[in-house]
Motif scaffolding. Sequence first.
Motif, PDB file in Angstrom:
ATOM      1  N   ILE A 119       0.839  -1.206   0.000  1.00 52.07           N
ATOM      2  CA  ILE A 119       0.000   0.000   0.000  1.00 52.07           C
ATOM      3  C   ILE A 119       0.869   1.249   0.000  1.00 52.07           C
ATOM      4  N   ALA A 120       1.860   1.271   0.889  1.00 53.59           N
ATOM      5  CA  ALA A 120       2.758   2.430   0.972  1.00 53.59           C
ATOM      6  C   ALA A 120       3.524   2.622  -0.335  1.00 53.59           C
ATOM      7  N   THR A 121       3.998   1.520  -0.910  1.00 57.34           N
ATOM      8  CA  THR A 121       4.750   1.590  -2.164  1.00 57.34           C
ATOM      9  C   THR A 121       3.875   2.088  -3.310  1.00 57.34           C
ATOM     10  N   SER A 122       2.626   1.632  -3.336  1.00 60.30           N
ATOM     11  CA  SER A 122       1.699   2.062  -4.394  1.00 60.30           C
ATOM     12  C   SER A 122       1.458   3.569  -4.342  1.00 60.30           C
ATOM     13  N   ILE A 123       1.289   4.091  -3.137  1.00 69.50           N
ATOM     14  CA  ILE A 123       1.063   5.535  -2.995  1.00 69.50           C
ATOM     15  C   ILE A 123       2.300   6.314  -3.425  1.00 69.50           C
ATOM     16  N   MET A 124       3.477   5.857  -3.014  1.00 72.82           N
ATOM     17  CA  MET A 124       4.709   6.545  -3.416  1.00 72.82           C
ATOM     18  C   MET A 124       4.935   6.414  -4.923  1.00 72.82           C
ATOM     19  N   SER A 125       4.590   5.280  -5.502  1.00 72.83           N
ATOM     20  CA  SER A 125       4.731   5.107  -6.952  1.00 72.83           C
ATOM     21  C   SER A 125       3.839   6.089  -7.703  1.00 72.83           C
ATOM     22  N   ALA A 126       2.633   6.327  -7.158  1.00 73.53           N
ATOM     23  CA  ALA A 126       1.735   7.307  -7.774  1.00 73.53           C
ATOM     24  C   ALA A 126       2.349   8.704  -7.718  1.00 73.53           C
ATOM     25  N   ILE A 127       2.998   9.030  -6.602  1.00 70.02           N
ATOM     26  CA  ILE A 127       3.664  10.338  -6.481  1.00 70.02           C
ATOM     27  C   ILE A 127       4.824  10.442  -7.468  1.00 70.02           C
ATOM     28  N   TYR A 128       5.569   9.338  -7.617  1.00 67.78           N
ATOM     29  CA  TYR A 128       6.732   9.355  -8.515  1.00 67.78           C
ATOM     30  C   TYR A 128       6.336   9.377  -9.986  1.00 67.78           C
ATOM     31  N   GLY A 185      -6.035   5.555   6.555  1.00 72.83           N
ATOM     32  CA  GLY A 185      -7.219   5.180   7.336  1.00 72.83           C
ATOM     33  C   GLY A 185      -8.504   5.320   6.542  1.00 72.83           C
ATOM     34  N   ILE A 186      -8.613   6.403   5.785  1.00 73.10           N
ATOM     35  CA  ILE A 186      -9.819   6.647   4.986  1.00 73.10           C
ATOM     36  C   ILE A 186      -9.944   5.651   3.843  1.00 73.10           C
ATOM     37  N   ILE A 187      -8.845   5.420   3.140  1.00 70.57           N
ATOM     38  CA  ILE A 187      -8.889   4.603   1.924  1.00 70.57           C
ATOM     39  C   ILE A 187      -8.854   3.106   2.225  1.00 70.57           C
ATOM     40  N   PHE A 188      -8.006   2.678   3.164  1.00 72.96           N
ATOM     41  CA  PHE A 188      -7.786   1.249   3.358  1.00 72.96           C
ATOM     42  C   PHE A 188      -8.309   0.713   4.688  1.00 72.96           C
ATOM     43  N   GLY A 189      -8.640   1.599   5.627  1.00 70.70           N
ATOM     44  CA  GLY A 189      -9.202   1.148   6.888  1.00 70.70           C
ATOM     45  C   GLY A 189      -8.160   0.803   7.939  1.00 70.70           C
ATOM     46  N   GLU A 190      -8.635   0.491   9.130  1.00 65.42           N
ATOM     47  CA  GLU A 190      -7.762   0.219  10.270  1.00 65.42           C
ATOM     48  C   GLU A 190      -6.919  -1.038  10.094  1.00 65.42           C
ATOM     49  N   LYS A 191      -7.397  -1.970   9.284  1.00 66.53           N
ATOM     50  CA  LYS A 191      -6.671  -3.228   9.087  1.00 66.53           C
ATOM     51  C   LYS A 191      -5.255  -2.978   8.574  1.00 66.53           C
ATOM     52  N   TYR A 192      -5.090  -1.923   7.779  1.00 63.93           N
ATOM     53  CA  TYR A 192      -3.781  -1.613   7.190  1.00 63.93           C
ATOM     54  C   TYR A 192      -3.195  -0.334   7.784  1.00 63.93           C
ATOM     55  N   SER A 193      -3.471  -0.095   9.042  1.00 60.01           N
ATOM     56  CA  SER A 193      -3.040   1.146   9.684  1.00 60.01           C
ATOM     57  C   SER A 193      -1.510   1.292   9.716  1.00 60.01           C
ATOM     58  N   HIS A 194      -0.799   0.156   9.806  1.00 63.74           N
ATOM     59  CA  HIS A 194       0.660   0.255   9.875  1.00 63.74           C
ATOM     60  C   HIS A 194       1.268   0.734   8.554  1.00 63.74           C
ATOM     61  N   ALA A 195       0.484   0.667   7.486  1.00 63.53           N
ATOM     62  CA  ALA A 195       0.967   1.170   6.198  1.00 63.53           C
ATOM     63  C   ALA A 195       1.272   2.659   6.279  1.00 63.53           C
ATOM     64  N   ALA A 196       0.585   3.368   7.177  1.00 62.32           N
ATOM     65  CA  ALA A 196       0.821   4.807   7.336  1.00 62.32           C
ATOM     66  C   ALA A 196       2.235   5.080   7.834  1.00 62.32           C
ATOM     67  N   ALA A 197       2.700   4.284   8.804  1.00 60.01           N
ATOM     68  CA  ALA A 197       4.059   4.457   9.321  1.00 60.01           C
ATOM     69  C   ALA A 197       5.097   4.145   8.249  1.00 60.01           C
ATOM     70  N   ILE A 198       4.839   3.090   7.478  1.00 61.60           N
ATOM     71  CA  ILE A 198       5.751   2.737   6.383  1.00 61.60           C
ATOM     72  C   ILE A 198       5.766   3.834   5.332  1.00 61.60           C
ATOM     73  N   LEU A 199       4.570   4.364   5.026  1.00 62.03           N
ATOM     74  CA  LEU A 199       4.455   5.446   4.042  1.00 62.03           C
ATOM     75  C   LEU A 199       5.218   6.686   4.492  1.00 62.03           C
ATOM     76  N   SER A 200       5.120   7.011   5.760  1.00 60.50           N
ATOM     77  CA  SER A 200       5.836   8.179   6.291  1.00 60.50           C
ATOM     78  C   SER A 200       7.345   8.013   6.120  1.00 60.50           C
ATOM     79  N   THR A 201       7.829   6.795   6.371  1.00 61.87           N
ATOM     80  CA  THR A 201       9.261   6.531   6.195  1.00 61.87           C
ATOM     81  C   THR A 201       9.656   6.621   4.726  1.00 61.87           C
ATOM     82  N   LEU A 202       8.890   5.955   3.856  1.00 62.56           N
ATOM     83  CA  LEU A 202       9.213   5.960   2.424  1.00 62.56           C
ATOM     84  C   LEU A 202       9.138   7.357   1.816  1.00 62.56           C
ATOM     85  N   SER A 203       8.297   8.217   2.384  1.00 63.08           N
ATOM     86  CA  SER A 203       8.162   9.577   1.844  1.00 63.08           C
ATOM     87  C   SER A 203       9.465  10.362   1.968  1.00 63.08           C
ATOM     88  N   LEU A 204      10.329   9.966   2.906  1.00 66.31           N
ATOM     89  CA  LEU A 204      11.615  10.652   3.069  1.00 66.31           C
ATOM     90  C   LEU A 204      12.510  10.484   1.845  1.00 66.31           C
TER      91      LEU A 204
END
Length: 282
Positions: A119-128, A185-204
């Motif tokens: 999930i985190a990679t997909s969001i960053m790929s969209a940004i890239y 949280g809005i798009i994927f729900g609480e089940k994938y909440s840890h993706a937010a922390a991974i996304l924050s790291t990858l955004s660096l």
Amino acid sequence: ARYQSTYEYKKVFLTMATPHVARLIAITALYFISSGVADINDYALTYAVTAISAYSILVIKLSKAHTKTKKSKTRSIAQLLRRSWPFGVVILLNQIYFQGNIIIAGTTVSLENAGNYAIATSIMSAIYMFPSIFYQKFMLPKLYHLRLKSPEKLESIYKQHITVMLTLGSACTVITFILASWAVGIIFGEKYSHAAAILSTLSLAAPFQFMSSAASSNLISHKESKIKIKILATITAANFSVSYAAGTFYGIDAIAWVAVCSAIILQIAYSQAIRAVKNEKA
């Protein structure tokens, strides 16, 4: 590529968008015609038929245009492959470089964590996609012409683009870091909440990936594409090896940090390659 070389950007956009728009319209039409009860196979068939039809029309159109303007010596398929293979390999290695850590996460940590990482990679790929489309679809022909006619101007433009990409990448890092928890949280729900922390790291890694796009677009000749292959292959292999060890001993977050470090190293390697090419020509 034909329209890119002549700066016909409206035609570039229409050519790229036509198959996607056609598929969207066809699938939407099927949904309403079937009142939402169409089988998944019907959607798959519609998707495939529409794509094949759209691409066939574009191929026929380009073939006719080529026949009308055919003045230069015709190259064989083997000649074209010998000249173009490095560019295709670069694209393939880029995909492996960006997506490979998902498999490593599933192998070394867990499938659930691999889902979070995906999930985190997909969001960053969209940004890239922004720097990728900007350079590959619009700037590449201009940069190539400048390389042939005005190398000094190309160097000046490269320095400007590095600054712009650093600024835009940093802005994406800040925005993504702030919105990560809310968006996931809005798009994927609480089940994938840890993706937010991974996304924050990858955004660096965003500033370095944006600058890498600018640097990569300046390594555009056949010979320089081979240099990119060596850089990408080496960093991808190192990234996978370190990520495997990091995932095994430290978990999913360590894999994300390895990805950030790989992005920094990739940018440095591209910059060094550009400097080496410049010194070679001096």
